[in-house]
Design an enzyme around this catalytic site. Structure first.
Site, PDB file in Angstrom:
ATOM      1  N   ARG A  50       0.834  -1.205   0.000  1.00 20.57           N
ATOM      2  CA  ARG A  50       0.000   0.000   0.000  1.00 20.57           C
ATOM      3  C   ARG A  50       0.867   1.253   0.000  1.00 20.57           C
ATOM      4  NH1 ARG A  50      -3.708  -1.319   5.132  1.00 20.57           N
ATOM      5  NH2 ARG A  50      -1.748  -2.316   5.751  1.00 20.57           N
ATOM      6  N   LYS A  66       1.722   2.137   7.366  1.00 21.14           N
ATOM      7  CA  LYS A  66       2.008   1.348   8.559  1.00 21.14           C
ATOM      8  C   LYS A  66       2.934   2.082   9.514  1.00 21.14           C
ATOM      9  CE  LYS A  66       0.639  -2.000   9.491  1.00 21.14           C
ATOM     10  NZ  LYS A  66      -0.624  -2.200  10.265  1.00 21.14           N
ATOM     11  N   TYR A  68      -1.038   4.705  10.366  1.00 18.66           N
ATOM     12  CA  TYR A  68      -1.481   3.745  11.372  1.00 18.66           C
ATOM     13  C   TYR A  68      -0.319   3.531  12.336  1.00 18.66           C
ATOM     14  CZ  TYR A  68      -5.691   2.360   8.768  1.00 18.66           C
ATOM     15  OH  TYR A  68      -6.909   2.354   8.146  1.00 18.66           O
ATOM     16  N   HIS A  79      -0.938   1.987  15.966  1.00 17.91           N
ATOM     17  CA  HIS A  79      -1.211   0.819  16.822  1.00 17.91           C
ATOM     18  C   HIS A  79      -0.184   0.707  17.941  1.00 17.91           C
ATOM     19  CE1 HIS A  79      -4.370  -0.546  14.123  1.00 17.91           C
ATOM     20  NE2 HIS A  79      -3.542  -0.510  13.107  1.00 17.91           N
ATOM     21  N   GLU A  99      -5.990   5.122  13.229  1.00 19.16           N
ATOM     22  CA  GLU A  99      -6.944   4.242  13.899  1.00 19.16           C
ATOM     23  C   GLU A  99      -7.635   4.875  15.095  1.00 19.16           C
ATOM     24  OE1 GLU A  99      -3.050   3.394  16.012  1.00 19.16           O
ATOM     25  OE2 GLU A  99      -3.674   3.773  13.946  1.00 19.16           O
ATOM     26  N   ASP A 140      -3.033  -6.830  15.090  1.00 16.96           N
ATOM     27  CA  ASP A 140      -2.277  -5.575  15.093  1.00 16.96           C
ATOM     28  C   ASP A 140      -2.606  -4.710  16.305  1.00 16.96           C
ATOM     29  OD1 ASP A 140      -4.779  -4.746  14.325  1.00 16.96           O
ATOM     30  OD2 ASP A 140      -4.168  -3.849  12.429  1.00 16.96           O
ATOM     31  N   VAL A 162      -1.718 -12.375  10.289  1.00 17.31           N
ATOM     32  CA  VAL A 162      -0.935 -11.361   9.569  1.00 17.31           C
ATOM     33  C   VAL A 162      -1.347  -9.976  10.053  1.00 17.31           C
ATOM     34  CG1 VAL A 162      -0.439 -10.371   7.303  1.00 17.31           C
ATOM     35  CG2 VAL A 162      -0.613 -12.851   7.575  1.00 17.31           C
TER      36      VAL A 162
END
Length: 379
Positions: free
Chosen positions: A24, A83, A102, A104, A126, A278, A306
């Site tokens: 991505r 990410k 993101y 996390h 998120e 995640d 994953v």
């Protein structure tokens, strides 16, 4: 360079994602064109969009400058990613940088530590949350991950991939797979919907009876709904061919709702897909895997965990994600972090780290760190 708290930024960088099997990219050419139209120069690392079938030439045509390496993209006032930063990228962080991606952080405390130490201003997709408690930047990837989960589960239920040898839809005169979905949010509802479309027998569990009522009204009994409690989970998991974990706490660590003892009661060759991995995972026996090595077997159960599931379909995922993130990216880029946080409650929730402090309460609680209000941190 502008300061991270001050007025809007002049440059936005788009580095290539380096997480394994992550194709991505954080901006499409249309997104570049919108920023350039507003007088914000965009610098895209070469081949950043290749995994999503977007070429450097596509970006140039939209007005971007192509830069040869990650350092040049990270040198911009603001960086947008998909990410969380990897350890190789920690050295690019600095006090006058705004990062939007993101994060996390509850699941990746080492990233939180690096952000705090660097003084970077970091927004997390998120945790951007609207007044009605919706998570608009998590929703598109939740939808993609939810729709992928039954597809992955069906694949690994095949005997040649370690599963029980069960076809999701069964066959005339043969019972279909029993799919248990834990959580009826965006991930869970989409997972249940696709599994039902594959003609599996689907059981969806959630504590929110109103949410289950909504699903029942939409699907008219095609998806069986159950109130979630320890006993219901124990019975459902033991009888399942496929368990999909889709339990989320915004910003915090996912609660463990399936214990190792429950996993031990599952049928040999059954499959677990823990979409919540995640955020730490909602099934006790899951540990994060990668697209190149997506599964492992524990207690005779195949585990798929994953951490970037939507990365398996990067073209679709990129456009779904950037359709949602672009207005928020533009808001931060135009206003700067301080004005964005003080004028937009959703972005205030999205701010996770600023000025060396953690600024999201659930994230701070999960990490065991002090919480500082977003407005105080950027004041």
């Amino acid at each position: 360079m502008s300061t991270s708290f001050g007025s809007g930024v002049r440059t936005v960088g788009v580095p290539r994602e380096i997480k394994e099997s992550e194709g991505r990219v954080a901006l499409t050419p249309d997104g570049v064109r919108e920023l350039e139209r507003l007088g914000i120069n965009v610098y895209v690392e070469t081949n950043a969009g290749a995994g999503a079938s977007i070429t450097d030439a596509d970006y140039v045509a939209a007005g971007a400058d192509i830069v040869p390496n990650a350092a040049d993209a990270w040198a911009c006032d603001m960086v947008v990613k998909v990410k969380e930063p990897k350890s190789e990228e920690f050295g690019f962080m600095r006090p006058d940088l705004v990062l939007f991606t993101y994060l996390h952080l509850a699941a990746y405390p080492e990233v939180a530590k690096a952000l705090v130490a660097s003084g970077t201003t970091a927004f997390a997709y998120e945790t951007v949350q609207t007044k009605n408690a919706q998570l608009p930047l998590l929703a598109p990837m939740s939808e993609v991950a939810g729709r992928l989960a039954p597809q992955m589960g069906a694949h690994f239920l095949e005997r040649t991939h370690g599963g029980r040898g069960v076809l999701m839809g069964g066959a005339p005169g043969v019972r279909p797979a029993r799919v248990v979905v834990l959580g009826a949010g965006n991930v869970g509802w989409n997972a249940a919907w696709i599994a039902a479309g594959m003609e599996a027998e689907v059981i969806l569990l959630d504590k929110n009876i109103d949410r289950l009522r909504y699903v029942d009204q939409i699907h008219k009994g095609r998806i069986m709904t159950l109130a979630s409690n320890r006993g219901a989970i124990e019975r459902s998991v033991a009888e399942a061919d496929l368990v999909i974990g889709a339990v989320l706490v915004a910003g915090g660590r996912a609660p463990v709702v399936v214990t190792e003892q429950m996993v031990q009661t599952m049928k040999p060759g059954a499959v677990i897909v823990d979409v919540a991995v995640d955020q730490g995972g909602c099934i006790e026996t899951t540990k994060e895997t990668t697209h190149s090595k997506p599964t492992y077997v524990l207690h005779d159960v195949v585990h798929y965990a994953v951490g970037n599931m939507p990365g398996a379909v990067p073209h679709t995922s990129t456009y779904a994600l950037t359709n949602a993130t672009l207005p928020y990216v533009i808001s931060v880029a135009q206003k700067g972090a301080r004005d964005a946080v003080t004028t937009d409650e959703a972005l205030a929730h999205g701010l996770n780290v600023a000025g060396g402090a953690v600024t999201n309460a659930p994230v701070a609680e999960a990490l065991g760190l002090p919480f500082v209000t977003p407005t105080s941190a950027v004041a």
